[in-house]
Design a protein around this motif. Structure first.
Motif, PDB file in Angstrom:
ATOM      1  N   TRP A 119       0.878  -1.028  -0.015  1.00  0.00           N
ATOM      2  CA  TRP A 119       0.090  -0.052   0.000  1.00  0.00           C
ATOM      3  C   TRP A 119       1.052   1.225  -0.136  1.00  0.00           C
ATOM      4  CZ3 TRP A 119      -0.028   3.655   3.818  1.00  0.00           C
ATOM      5  CH2 TRP A 119      -0.969   4.656   3.855  1.00  0.00           C
ATOM      6  N   GLU A 179       0.650   4.127  -2.801  1.00  0.00           N
ATOM      7  CA  GLU A 179       0.032   5.384  -2.444  1.00  0.00           C
ATOM      8  C   GLU A 179       0.996   6.519  -2.087  1.00  0.00           C
ATOM      9  OE1 GLU A 179      -3.340   5.892  -2.673  1.00  0.00           O
ATOM     10  OE2 GLU A 179      -3.686   4.020  -3.176  1.00  0.00           O
ATOM     11  N   CYS A 199       3.378  13.430   5.356  1.00  0.00           N
ATOM     12  CA  CYS A 199       3.485  12.397   6.348  1.00  0.00           C
ATOM     13  C   CYS A 199       4.775  12.543   6.810  1.00  0.00           C
ATOM     14  CB  CYS A 199       3.192  11.167   6.152  1.00  0.00           C
ATOM     15  SG  CYS A 199       4.360  10.549   4.699  1.00  0.00           S
ATOM     16  N   ALA A 203      -5.617  15.025  -0.391  1.00  0.00           N
ATOM     17  CA  ALA A 203      -6.138  13.852   0.112  1.00  0.00           C
ATOM     18  C   ALA A 203      -7.742  14.110   0.111  1.00  0.00           C
ATOM     19  CB  ALA A 203      -5.785  13.262   1.432  1.00  0.00           C
ATOM     20  N   ARG A 226      -2.171  -2.891   9.721  1.00  0.00           N
ATOM     21  CA  ARG A 226      -2.528  -1.801   8.930  1.00  0.00           C
ATOM     22  C   ARG A 226      -3.818  -1.265   9.774  1.00  0.00           C
ATOM     23  NH1 ARG A 226      -4.844  -4.271   3.749  1.00  0.00           N
ATOM     24  NH2 ARG A 226      -5.053  -6.170   5.462  1.00  0.00           N
ATOM     25  N   PRO A 227      -4.397  -0.085   9.861  1.00  0.00           N
ATOM     26  CA  PRO A 227      -5.537   0.343  10.180  1.00  0.00           C
ATOM     27  C   PRO A 227      -6.666  -0.586  10.355  1.00  0.00           C
ATOM     28  CG  PRO A 227      -4.534   2.064   9.048  1.00  0.00           C
ATOM     29  CD  PRO A 227      -3.493   0.908   8.637  1.00  0.00           C
ATOM     30  N   PHE A 244       1.254   6.667  10.172  1.00  0.00           N
ATOM     31  CA  PHE A 244       0.054   7.344   9.808  1.00  0.00           C
ATOM     32  C   PHE A 244       0.598   7.913   8.480  1.00  0.00           C
ATOM     33  CE2 PHE A 244      -0.027   7.402  14.407  1.00  0.00           C
ATOM     34  CZ  PHE A 244      -1.167   6.681  14.634  1.00  0.00           C
ATOM     35  N   SER A 245      -0.444   7.773   7.398  1.00  0.00           N
ATOM     36  CA  SER A 245      -0.155   8.762   6.187  1.00  0.00           C
ATOM     37  C   SER A 245      -0.978   9.827   6.591  1.00  0.00           C
ATOM     38  CB  SER A 245      -0.671   8.033   4.937  1.00  0.00           C
ATOM     39  OG  SER A 245      -2.093   7.548   5.120  1.00  0.00           O
ATOM     40  N   THR A 246      -0.910  10.757   5.816  1.00  0.00           N
ATOM     41  CA  THR A 246      -1.476  12.276   5.891  1.00  0.00           C
ATOM     42  C   THR A 246      -2.915  12.014   6.348  1.00  0.00           C
ATOM     43  OG1 THR A 246       0.131  13.112   4.853  1.00  0.00           O
ATOM     44  CG2 THR A 246      -1.912  14.421   4.981  1.00  0.00           C
ATOM     45  N   THR A 256      -5.015  10.117   7.992  1.00  0.00           N
ATOM     46  CA  THR A 256      -5.178   8.826   8.511  1.00  0.00           C
ATOM     47  C   THR A 256      -5.343   8.531  10.074  1.00  0.00           C
ATOM     48  OG1 THR A 256      -2.883   7.856   8.497  1.00  0.00           O
ATOM     49  CG2 THR A 256      -4.621   7.709   6.422  1.00  0.00           C
ATOM     50  N   GLU A 257      -4.647   9.657  10.778  1.00  0.00           N
ATOM     51  CA  GLU A 257      -4.727   9.363  12.442  1.00  0.00           C
ATOM     52  C   GLU A 257      -5.786   9.790  12.912  1.00  0.00           C
ATOM     53  OE1 GLU A 257      -3.525  13.636  11.390  1.00  0.00           O
ATOM     54  OE2 GLU A 257      -3.003  11.894  10.601  1.00  0.00           O
ATOM     55  N   ILE A 296      -8.318   6.930  12.736  1.00  0.00           N
ATOM     56  CA  ILE A 296      -7.848   5.816  13.668  1.00  0.00           C
ATOM     57  C   ILE A 296      -8.085   6.235  15.284  1.00  0.00           C
ATOM     58  CG2 ILE A 296      -5.781   4.944  14.669  1.00  0.00           C
ATOM     59  CD1 ILE A 296      -4.607   5.039  11.721  1.00  0.00           C
TER      60      ILE A 296
END
Length: 449
Positions: A61, A65, A117, A231, A341-342, A377-379, A381-382, A385
């Protein structure tokens, strides 16, 4: 005088051989260690096999990405920093002897404008640090890029509440300055020596290009990086821009090509050929803009390496790629192996994480900041989560600690920082982030439970 021990024992002879051949001993120890690790791997157990798959899936991933759209342009920008930025200007505004309000203000603001990120900011951090930026301002930039970007704060306030969004914004801004100042003070003498070494041969007149040209050059590249990675988010205004991300990226790329022709002296024929190659990639794969993006970057670097005046740009970009990319991929795999992964599980069960951060106590807050520091953490995504963890019983204090520590740190991020700053400075920086996130989260959890 005769030898006191003419017939040494076997252990003594072995110790003597080891002391005489330290390199061979290290090789032997490494081979034995790797063999034992492989021999005792719990292969076949469901949890281990799933964790390995999670590591592979997360790396897959990440490659899809982030490598093309995030890292490749970041490497190109970092190489350009090392090749074209005036070292005198960098040291004047970001160097160890620059006025602290100016240096830390510029570092924090420039980092804030990049919605990147913890991994994408690394080549840019390495570029300004290699060019002569002081440790404190460079670290402030390193932290602020992933932690303070405006959209992350807006999405946090919208999804998790205004109170938590404001706490994140204020905490991240203070962190960037405080951590940078502490690093500056801890290594002030060492940085002064480094500053004097960097300053040799660079006077105030070392600028080879007009400031406006250089500003436009880097501004367009940063704009391409930002819009290509715009994003999706739960915001009508943000999504309106998202709908035009690729046309905007294309327009900025055309302006960048014009700048290279008009001001950098690149041959129009070469740039037109590159434009045709990018257009063909768009026509052949209209649903995969990453292909056209990669063709553009590779073509750009091929042209640069063919021009004597711009070879250093390509060489510096390649140096950053060799130094950073392998460590990032290894780090992402290990992070996936351990934490998954998340929404998925690695070797560490997610139930343990939820149980460990289920209140606003000091231990829970510390564990949240520590685990956040190792997760990737990608931009943006935190935010989902943390939203899921809050729904599972996570305390507000640990949630804030995770938001302050997680985006700015990750296992791959730490591995790369070590190659730039060394082991000691990396440990100090990571410890400062974890400790400050813990203290801030704990105080927040006690005051606003």
């Amino acid at each position: 005088m005769p030898d006191a021990n003419p017939h040494p024992s076997a252990p003594q002879r072995l110790r003597a051989l080891a002391s005489e051949n330290p390199g061979q001993l290290r090789w032997l120890s490494a081979m034995v260690g790797i063999f034992l690790l492989i021999y005792f791997l719990p292969a076949g157990s469901a949890r281990f096999d799933n964790a390995v798959l999670e590591g592979i899936r997360l790396t897959h991933w990440y490659a899809q990405e982030h490598v093309i759209l995030c890292l490749l342009p970041a490497f190109v920008i970092a190489g350009a920093m090392a090749a074209y930025l005036s070292q005198g200007a960098v040291m004047r505004y970001l160097g160890p002897d620059a006025p602290m309000p100016v240096a830390f203000g510029m570092a924090s603001v420039s980092g804030t404008l990049l919605a990147v990120c913890s991994c994408t900011v690394l080549p840019l951090f390495g570029g300004i640090y290699r060019r002569g930026a002081g440790l404190g301002p460079a670290v402030a930039f390193l932290y602020s890029g992933p932690a303070i970007n405006v959209m992350a704060v807006v999405v946090t306030a919208k999804v998790l509440g205004l109170e938590l969004g404001l706490a994140r914004a204020i905490g991240a801004i203070v962190f960037a300055v405080v951590i940078g100042v502490i690093m500056h003070l801890l290594y002030q003498r060492e940085e002064r020596i480094r500053s004097q070494s960097n300053a040799r041969g660079f006077g105030d007149g070392d600028d080879s290009r007009p400031l406006g040209q250089v500003a436009a050059f880097f501004g367009l590249m940063v704009g391409i990086l930002v819009f290509a990675n715009w994003a999706a988010a739960d915001s009508p205004a943000w999504m309106a821009i998202h709908a035009w991300k690729w046309p905007t990226t294309g327009a900025l790329s055309l302006l960048f090509g014009w700048l290279l022709w008009a001001r950098w002296g690149w041959p129009a024929r070469w740039l037109l050929n590159l434009g045709v190659a990018v257009a063909l990639a768009v026509l052949l794969a209209p649903g995969d803009p990453e292909l056209a993006f990669a063709v553009g970057i590779i073509g750009l670097m091929l042209i640069a390496i063919l021009r004597e005046d711009d070879q250093e740009w390509a060489e510096q970009s390649w140096d950053f790629t060799k130094q950073i990319l392998p460590l990032l991929l290894v780090g992402v795999f290990v992070a996936g192996l351990l934490l998954g992964r998340p929404g998925e599980q690695g070797l560490i069960p997610s139930e343990w994480v939820v149980m460990a951060v289920g209140d606003n106590g000091l231990r829970s807050t510390f564990l949240a900041s520590l685990l956040g520091g190792f997760m990737y953490f990608s931009t943006l995504t935190e935010v989902p989560i943390v939203q899921g963890l809050l729904g599972s019983g996570m305390g507000k204090g640990p949630a804030l600690a995770l938001l302050l520590g997680g985006p700015a740190l990750s296992l791959p991020n730490m591995l790369v920082i070590r190659t730039i700053l060394g082991t000691q400075k990396t440990l100090v920086y990571c410890s400062l982030v974890v400790v400050m996130a813990t203290i801030t989260g704990y105080l927040y959890g006690q005051l606003w439970p």
